[in-house]
Every structure is written in structure tokens, then in C-alpha cells.
Design an enzyme around this catalytic site. Structure first.
Site, PDB file in Angstrom:
ATOM      1  N   TYR A 106       3.996  18.371 -29.255  1.00 56.47           N
ATOM      2  CA  TYR A 106       5.031  18.914 -30.166  1.00 56.47           C
ATOM      3  C   TYR A 106       6.024  19.751 -29.365  1.00 56.47           C
ATOM      4  O   TYR A 106       7.229  19.570 -29.467  1.00 56.47           O
ATOM      5  CB  TYR A 106       4.396  19.777 -31.259  1.00 56.47           C
ATOM      6  CG  TYR A 106       5.382  20.721 -31.880  1.00 56.47           C
ATOM      7  CD1 TYR A 106       5.407  22.072 -31.506  1.00 56.47           C
ATOM      8  CD2 TYR A 106       6.323  20.285 -32.797  1.00 56.47           C
ATOM      9  CE1 TYR A 106       6.329  22.935 -32.037  1.00 56.47           C
ATOM     10  CE2 TYR A 106       7.250  21.145 -33.336  1.00 56.47           C
ATOM     11  CZ  TYR A 106       7.254  22.477 -32.952  1.00 56.47           C
ATOM     12  OH  TYR A 106       8.189  23.336 -33.473  1.00 56.47           O
TER      13      TYR A 106
ATOM     14  N   LYS B  24      10.285  19.257 -28.396  1.00 61.21           N
ATOM     15  CA  LYS B  24      11.366  20.239 -28.524  1.00 61.21           C
ATOM     16  C   LYS B  24      12.079  20.408 -27.182  1.00 61.21           C
ATOM     17  O   LYS B  24      13.303  20.426 -27.098  1.00 61.21           O
ATOM     18  CB  LYS B  24      10.815  21.587 -28.996  1.00 61.21           C
ATOM     19  CG  LYS B  24      10.305  21.604 -30.420  1.00 61.21           C
ATOM     20  CD  LYS B  24      11.406  21.308 -31.427  1.00 61.21           C
ATOM     21  CE  LYS B  24      10.925  21.483 -32.857  1.00 61.21           C
ATOM     22  NZ  LYS B  24      11.968  21.101 -33.841  1.00 61.21           N
TER      23      LYS B  24
ATOM     24  N   SER C 238      12.211  25.882 -30.457  1.00 64.23           N
ATOM     25  CA  SER C 238      11.029  26.736 -30.605  1.00 64.23           C
ATOM     26  C   SER C 238      10.733  27.462 -29.303  1.00 64.23           C
ATOM     27  O   SER C 238      10.996  26.944 -28.215  1.00 64.23           O
ATOM     28  CB  SER C 238       9.821  25.861 -30.976  1.00 64.23           C
ATOM     29  OG  SER C 238       8.616  26.594 -30.849  1.00 64.23           O
TER      30      SER C 238
END
Ligand code: WQD
Length: 339
Positions: free
Chosen positions: A150, A154, A126
Site C-alpha cells: 500500500y 503511494k 501518506s
């Protein structure tokens, strides 16, 4: 012999659309998904759109015993790893759940790949891994400074995968850094099916236009952008799906680990998207200006040069198409997939 691709998280929004493109390009598809954030009903939609069947295993990717059984049963050529929790706000409230789930999923998958001699991986990363930096953002931009757990999962998974790839010259990995995937398959049979009230802009706009919500709250209109509202790089989910098929071709001819942006390379504001949705559908999208959302930045959009040069891929669908497809899905399946 057709190549077999294991798609973890293949029942999710981007995973399901990617499975359609894989099936239509002649790949055999195996999905491993625990259905924590998706519904089993999506599988029939994938097969109906693709015109082919797939193999589904309801498996938690952190369960090494269960995941190993899939590698035992199939000759897997490559893996596309989507499985993971992805709600930014939820990750702030439940950091340990996010680190445990997302990092263990990556670690368990890589352990199985090592054990069964599977050397090719495309990872669903991302743009959130980038530090706050001026756009357009290229892959060599500064990383880190993620504003939520989050994003850190990643970032950390990218590092784990890079080290896994570097220690065996047969291995190849691409880290696909998505910007803002939106829209739906043009058939209206696949789409984004967020559980509860959507955190992201596009599904919320779709539900306002459909009359499910009275208005959109625009999170701030005092950003340093052309109209004061946040600017993002929206990319059609089917363009994103195609990027994964192109990445598999790249994995066949390269080794090592490389990050690649998947974005259109242009930014649209919240109000640009609202107006595009109204124009594409003929439906009003009432909105009110509200306070900024913590953690949001003014503008972020991709430099998509590397994807064009290495994957021979560019996003083809425009904002109007994203809105028309998203609306078709919303109108045909206002309650999302069957259970
Ligand atoms: C887009 C714009 C908001 C909702 C997130 C994740 C990112 C990636 C994509 C996973 C912003 C504004 C939003 C609303 C609004 N996900 N907005 N009203 O935050 O760019 O990215 O989704 O990889 O990791 O961070 O997407 O759709 O939430 O917001 O005004 O009700 O819409 O302020 O400017 P975002 P978003």
C-alpha cells in the site's frame, strides 16, 4: 462561475468530509467512486451537512471509458484524487491487486486529465512514503523503505504524478502526505465507517467505548516513547479536509509538483488517545497489552511548517475534539451509513 472539482474516492472517509468543505466553500463537486469500500448512503449525509447537492458517478477510476465520460460531461477545474485501496495488512496479502488498482487508477486519471486539458491535481498521499526516520518529519526527509505494498503504491503514484507535472508547464500538483486522520464531522452525520473489524486504532477505540468490543489490544508497550506505546500524529479529519481546500488555492497560483505534510506536528501515544477518549466521552476504554504489530514504528509525527507557509493552513482541532466528534458519530450511527 463556481469552480468544478472532480473528487475521486469522494464517498470514502476523508473524501466525504472534504466534499462537505468544498461544497460549503462554493465549489461544485463531482464524485467518481466505485463504492468498493464505501456505501452510497454517505451521499445523502454529505448533502445534508453541506446544504447543497453534488453529482455522483459510480465509476471505477481504472475504467478509462467510464472516467472519460465524466470529463466529457463537465468542465473540470481541478481534481482531488482519493480513490484507492488502503488497508495495509490487506496489501501485504494481495500485492498485485493493490499495485494494479492503485497505480492504474492514478495512470488512468492522469491520461484523462491530459486528454481533456485539466492541469491541477491534489493527490491523497501518506506519511507512509517516508523511510523510517526521526520525527518531526519534514518533506525533504528520506523516502522509500515502505513496509507494505500500500505504501509503495503511494510512493510510486507520487513519482508518476511528479513526472506528469514536470512535462507540461501549465500543470500543478500537490502531494498531500497525511499522518493519522481520525474523528468525524462535528454534526455526527459523517464519520469513519470501516467495513468489518477496524485495522486502525481510533475506530476500534470508538467501538470498545460503545460496548461493541470488550477491550482494545494495545500493540506493544515496549517502544521508545514516554509510556512505551506507539506515538502518532493524529489529525482531525475536518482539519485535513480544510487542507485540501487550501491546496486548491495554492494550485491556482503555482505550477510544478510539491509534497506537503498534513499533520498537527505533535505526537500522542496509544494510551494518550485512550485516556483522551475516556475524558472526552466519560466512557471507559478497557485495554490489554498485547504483542507488537509487525511493521509498526516507535513514533512518527509531522513537521507541518510547509503547509503553514505555503497553504496558510494549520490544524486547529485538538485530541479531545477528535474524540468527542468520533464518539458522536459512533453513537448516532453504530452501524455506519445505510447501504
Ligand atoms: C496507530 C497506533 C498501533 C490498532 C496507518 C497506515 C497509514 C495511514 C494511517 C493510510 C500504532 C496502535 C492500532 C489497535 C493498537 N493510513 N494500535 N491497537 O499504523 O500509524 O497508520 O493508518 O494512509 O498508512 O499505516 O495507524 O491506527 O493502525 O495505529 O495498539 O487495535 O495504534 O500499533 O501505534 P498507523 P493505526
Amino acid at each position: 462561475m463556481p469552480k468544478t472539482i472532480l473528487v475521486t474516492g469522494g464517498a470514502g472517509f476523508i473524501g466525504s468530509h472534504t466534499c462537505v468543505d468544498l461544497l460549503q466553500n462554493g465549489y461544485d463537486v463531482i464524485i467518481a467512486d466505485n463504492l468498493v469500500n464505501s456505501k452510497r448512503g454517505v451521499l445523502a449525509h454529505i448533502e445534508r451537512v453541506a446544504g447543497r447537492t453534488l453529482t455522483f458517478n459510480q465509476v471505477d477510476v481504472t475504467d478509462e471509458t467510464a472516467l472519460s465520460k465524466i470529463f466529457e460531461a463537465h468542465e473540470i477545474d481541478a481534481v482531488i484524487h482519493f480513490a484507492g485501496l488502503k488497508a495495509v495488512g490487506e496489501s501485504v496479502a494481495q500485492p498485485l491487486r493493490y499495485y494494479r488498482n492503485n497505480l492504474n487508477a492514478t495512470l488512468t486519471l492522469l491520461a484523462c486529465m491530459e486528454k481533456y486539458g485539466v492541469h491541477k491535481l491534489a493527490f491523497s498521499s501518506s506519511a507512509t512514503v517516508y523511510a523510517i526516520t526521526p520525527s518531526p518529519i519534514a518533506e525533504d526527509a528520506p523516502l522509500g523503505g515502505c513496509t507494505n505494498p500500500y505504501g509503495w503504491t503511494k510512493f510510486m503514484s507520487e513519482q508518476i504524478i511528479a513526472d506528469w507535472a514536470r512535462c507540461d508547464e501549465r500543470r500543478s500538483a500537490v502531494l498531500l502526505r497525511y499522518f493519522n486522520p481520525i474523528g468525524a464531522h462535528e454534526s455526527g452525520l459523517l464519520g469513519e465507517d470501516p467495513q468489518g473489524i477496524p485495522n486502525n486504532l481510533f475506530p476500534y477505540v470508538a467501538r470498545v467505548a460503545a460496548g461493541q468490543y470488550p477491550h482494545l489490544s494495545v500493540f506493544g508497550d515496549d517502544y521508545n516513547t514516554h509510556d512505551g506505546t506507539g506515538v502518532r500524529d493524529y489529525i482531525h479529519v475536518m482539519d485535513l479536509a480544510r487542507g485540501h481546500v487550501c491546496a486548491l488555492n495554492y494550485l491556482d497560483t503555482h505550477t510544478g509538483c510539491i509534497p506537503i505534510n498534513l499533520g498537527r506536528g505533535e505526537g500522542y501515544s496509544v494510551l494518550d488517545l485512550v485516556h483522551a477518549y475516556e475524558s472526552a466521552t466519560g466512557k471507559p476504554v478497557p485495554y490489554r497489552i498485547g504483542p507488537r504489530r509487525p511493521g509498526d514504528v516507535d513514533a512518527t509525527y509531522a513537521d507541518p511548517t510547509r503547509a503553514r507557509e505555503l497553504l496558510h493552513w494549520t490544524a486547529e482541532r485538538d485530541l479531545a475534539n477528535m474524540c468527542a466528534c468520533g464518539n458522536r458519530w459512533q453513537m448516532q450511527y453504530p452501524n455506519g451509513y445505510e447501504g
